[in-house]
Design a protein around this motif. Structure first.
Motif, short mmCIF file in Angstrom:
data_model
loop_
_atom_site.label_atom_id
_atom_site.label_comp_id
_atom_site.label_asym_id
_atom_site.label_seq_id
_atom_site.Cartn_x
_atom_site.Cartn_y
_atom_site.Cartn_z
N UNK A 1 0.69 -1.35 -0.06
CA UNK A 1 -0.13 -0.08 -0.01
C UNK A 1 0.77 1.17 -0.04
N UNK A 2 1.83 1.23 0.84
CA UNK A 2 2.49 2.40 0.92
C UNK A 2 3.50 2.71 -0.32
N UNK A 3 3.90 1.48 -0.93
CA UNK A 3 4.41 1.74 -2.28
C UNK A 3 3.64 2.17 -3.45
N UNK A 4 2.53 1.79 -3.20
CA UNK A 4 1.62 2.28 -4.35
C UNK A 4 1.19 3.59 -4.09
N UNK A 5 1.13 4.13 -2.80
CA UNK A 5 0.81 5.65 -2.57
C UNK A 5 1.99 6.50 -2.90
N UNK A 6 3.23 6.14 -2.63
CA UNK A 6 4.15 6.85 -2.96
C UNK A 6 4.49 7.32 -4.46
N UNK A 7 4.10 6.08 -5.31
CA UNK A 7 4.40 6.01 -6.62
C UNK A 7 3.32 6.98 -7.27
N UNK A 8 1.98 7.05 -6.49
CA UNK A 8 0.98 7.80 -7.10
C UNK A 8 0.96 9.34 -6.68
N UNK A 9 1.61 9.59 -5.45
CA UNK A 9 1.33 11.03 -4.92
C UNK A 9 1.98 12.19 -5.87
N UNK A 10 3.14 11.84 -6.68
CA UNK A 10 3.48 13.02 -7.49
C UNK A 10 2.75 13.14 -8.60
N UNK A 11 1.88 12.31 -8.93
CA UNK A 11 1.06 12.32 -10.36
C UNK A 11 -0.23 12.73 -9.86
N UNK A 12 -1.04 12.65 -8.68
CA UNK A 12 -2.23 12.85 -8.58
C UNK A 12 -2.75 14.16 -9.21
N UNK A 13 -3.74 14.12 -9.87
CA UNK A 13 -4.38 15.11 -10.52
C UNK A 13 -6.03 15.21 -10.56
N UNK A 14 -6.65 16.06 -10.50
CA UNK A 14 -8.25 15.88 -10.52
C UNK A 14 -8.68 14.65 -11.46
N UNK A 15 -9.49 14.03 -10.71
CA UNK A 15 -10.05 12.82 -11.42
C UNK A 15 -11.08 13.16 -12.62
N UNK A 16 -11.10 12.55 -13.69
CA UNK A 16 -11.94 12.78 -14.82
C UNK A 16 -12.89 11.81 -15.10
N UNK A 17 -13.80 12.07 -16.05
CA UNK A 17 -14.98 11.09 -16.49
C UNK A 17 -15.05 11.24 -17.95
N UNK A 18 -15.86 10.28 -18.53
CA UNK A 18 -16.02 10.35 -19.99
C UNK A 18 -17.26 11.15 -20.17
N UNK A 19 -16.94 12.15 -21.06
CA UNK A 19 -18.20 13.10 -21.54
C UNK A 19 -18.76 12.07 -22.54
N UNK A 20 -20.21 11.83 -22.30
CA UNK A 20 -20.83 11.22 -23.32
C UNK A 20 -21.16 12.01 -24.65
N UNK A 21 -21.06 13.12 -24.63
CA UNK A 21 -21.33 14.00 -25.91
C UNK A 21 -19.80 13.97 -26.93
N UNK A 22 -18.98 14.33 -26.13
CA UNK A 22 -17.62 14.40 -26.86
C UNK A 22 -16.73 12.95 -26.90
N UNK A 23 -17.00 12.18 -25.80
CA UNK A 23 -16.36 11.00 -25.84
C UNK A 23 -14.84 11.31 -25.22
N UNK A 24 -14.86 12.49 -24.76
CA UNK A 24 -13.44 12.87 -24.32
C UNK A 24 -13.17 12.90 -22.67
N UNK A 25 -12.25 12.81 -21.94
CA UNK A 25 -12.24 12.91 -20.58
C UNK A 25 -12.17 14.44 -20.15
N UNK A 26 -12.94 14.68 -18.87
CA UNK A 26 -13.21 15.87 -18.50
C UNK A 26 -13.68 15.87 -16.83
N UNK A 27 -13.42 16.95 -16.33
CA UNK A 27 -13.60 16.86 -14.79
C UNK A 27 -15.21 16.98 -14.78
N UNK A 28 -15.50 16.45 -13.21
CA UNK A 28 -17.04 16.67 -13.31
C UNK A 28 -17.48 17.08 -11.77
#
Length: 506
Positions: free
Chosen positions: A324-351
């Motif tokens: 768990x600690x290894x996964x968290x340490x690998x992820x922390x520098x890259x964390x950014x706002x999570x996105x979802x698929x926009x059904x209209x454009x098919x692209x990733x966007x925040x919501x």
């Protein structure tokens, strides 16, 4: 700030650095010393001992945003005359990393979201009386006023009324504050009027005029309210029928919208439907060897049934603290706002309905991630070569993901060429003091976070049709910090591992 304790933790570290420099380098006047130095010294002592626990309280998280965005600006202006060049330079450098108005608004919205989801009254939240808190904190009348103002700017007059009334209540009880009753009553009377309570709006405006008889807007509002009141009395009562019809139409609209929301919030509070004893008898716990997988024949894992339809199983002690600690340490520098698929454009966007920070980890980056992927393949019997990368998510105070499907109802994954998401594997990498459950509103299931465990379910029937009973949500974190990681497995590669059936729903 919404959704991640990691980012808030970085801001807390920056603030503590500034406090350290402030207490070391400045010779403050008596008023400033009494008001700030003692307050900041106490804050430093509490926060440095347990920063994660400190920021796990939603009140502390909001107050951190407010301090860094608003109060530190006032502090900077105040000390410019007395500070050494070194301190001014240091503060200027650190200020670029401070949260902004958007972050402060996000923290306020998180508090309001928690208030609604967990049925918390303003007094309970203001006093910090929440379950599982380590560092109790409270909101001042000024803090309550700030929450009311943020709700007001969003045209959220319901919460404006609640928090302005709380600010007024605390001032009436004798709290010493810079918040002004005249300003509070001004906001409050308008918010009440916007919600249709003309009588209460007039009463509040009268109270305002008792404090400030020359208040121009209040005098204008009072004349307008009296005019509207007189007009309403003279109005023909026959209009009541059309109003009743409008109310009925509104109720119908609400009924169309609210059922899932109500179920979702009830499940988050632990008030969901209880499974009948007959169904409960069908749930078992067992030692599981992955269908005679060579790696688990001699050392099977613990597995228990969480729900029957859809079938949700939990694996216990399936990921170690070190992993768990290894996964968290690998992820922390890259964390950014999570996105979802926009059904209209098919692209990733925040919501607004998904509030968390996330990162993606590939198996080739670390032997730990590779080992975790292999474990998922062994225990599910599904091919992970066509699966998405391991997604790591951090939900801070107020972090949530409202009801959604993991499978796509359109061709969202067409570009991947791996088919739809056939199944979901979800690791819980932390315990959560309060809130943060994974709930399934369609069936009434609640799965609570437990560190070191994982849950698994199929999103599609063997026919490839979506299982709509798997619609689920991540409840807001009330107190604490929630870390999860998930693997979405896709259809391609599973043709012989999970063969199709002739029936759509099998």
């Amino acid at each position: 700030m919404e959704g991640s304790l990691v980012v808030a933790g970085k801001w807390l570290v920056i603030e503590l650095r500034c406090i350290g420099r402030l207490l070391q380098e400045t010779l403050m006047n008596v008023y400033f010393h009494c008001r700030w130095a003692e307050k900041l010294d106490q804050l430093t002592d509490t926060a440095t001992k347990d920063p994660e626990g400190f920021l796990g309280h939603p009140v502390n998280a909001f107050k951190l945003m407010k301090r860094l965005n608003t109060e530190w600006g006032e502090l900077e202006s105040l000390v410019l005359k007395d500070m050494s060049d070194g301190f001014i330079s240091n503060m200027t450098i650190q200020r670029q990393f401070f949260p902004n108005d958007e972050d402060q608004t996000g923290a306020a919205k998180a508090l309001l979201r928690l208030q609604d989801t967990y049925n918390l009254d303003t007094d309970t939240l203001s006093r910090g009386n929440l379950p599982g808190v380590k560092h109790k904190s409270f909101l001042t009348a000024e803090d309550c006023f700030e929450l009311g103002k943020i709700a007001y700017t969003e045209a959220d007059y319901y919460h404006t009324e609640l928090w302005m009334e709380q600010a007024l209540k605390q001032l009436d009880e004798g709290e010493v504050s810079s918040a002004d009753k005249v300003y509070i009553l001004d906001y409050l009377s308008y918010a009440v009027y916007q919600q249709g309570d003309l009588g209460k709006a007039m009463m509040l405006t009268k109270r305002l005029l008792e404090l400030d008889p020359e208040h121009q807007r209040a005098n204008g509002n009072m004349k307008y309210f009296e005019y509207i009141m007189a007009k309403e009395k003279e109005a023909n009562k026959s209009s009541t029928d059309s109003e009743d019809q409008m109310e009925k139409e509104t109720e119908v609209k609400k009924k169309d919208y609210l059922p899932e929301r109500r179920k979702y919030e009830m499940l988050c509070r632990g008030e969901g439907l209880k499974m009948t004893p007959r169904r409960q008898k069908r749930l078992f716990c067992r030692y599981y060897d992955g269908n005679r997988n060579p790696r688990y024949i001699l050392g099977p894992v613990k597995q228990e049934d969480e729900w029957d339809k859809p079938r949700i199983v939990r694996f216990l002690d399936i990921i170690s603290d070190e992993e768990i600690e290894t996964v968290k340490e690998l992820a922390k520098p890259r964390l950014s706002r999570a996105t979802v698929h926009d059904p209209e454009t098919g692209k990733l966007t925040t919501a607004h309905y998904r509030v968390s920070k996330s990162a993606w980890l590939s198996g080739y980056e670390s032997p730990v991630v590779s080992r975790i992927n292999t474990r998922i393949q062994d225990l599910t019997g599904l091919d992970v070569s066509t699966a998405e990368e391991l997604q790591v998510a951090n939900y801070g105070v107020g972090g949530q993901y409202e009801p959604h499907f993991d499978f796509a109802r359109a061709n969202a994954f067409k570009e991947l060429g791996t088919g739809n998401r056939i199944a979901t594997w979800l690791f819980y990498m932390s315990d959560v003091s309060a809130g943060g459950a994974t709930v399934f509103p369609e069936v009434g299931a609640s799965v609570w976070p437990k560190k070191g465990t994982a849950v698994f379910w199929y999103n599609l029937f063997p026919s490839g049709e979506g299982d709509y009973s798997t619609r689920h949500a991540a409840c807001p974190v009330l107190v604490g910090n929630k870390w999860v990681s998930n693997k979405w497995l896709h259809e391609r590669g599973q043709e012989f591992r999970r063969p199709c059936t002739l029936s759509e729903l099998e």
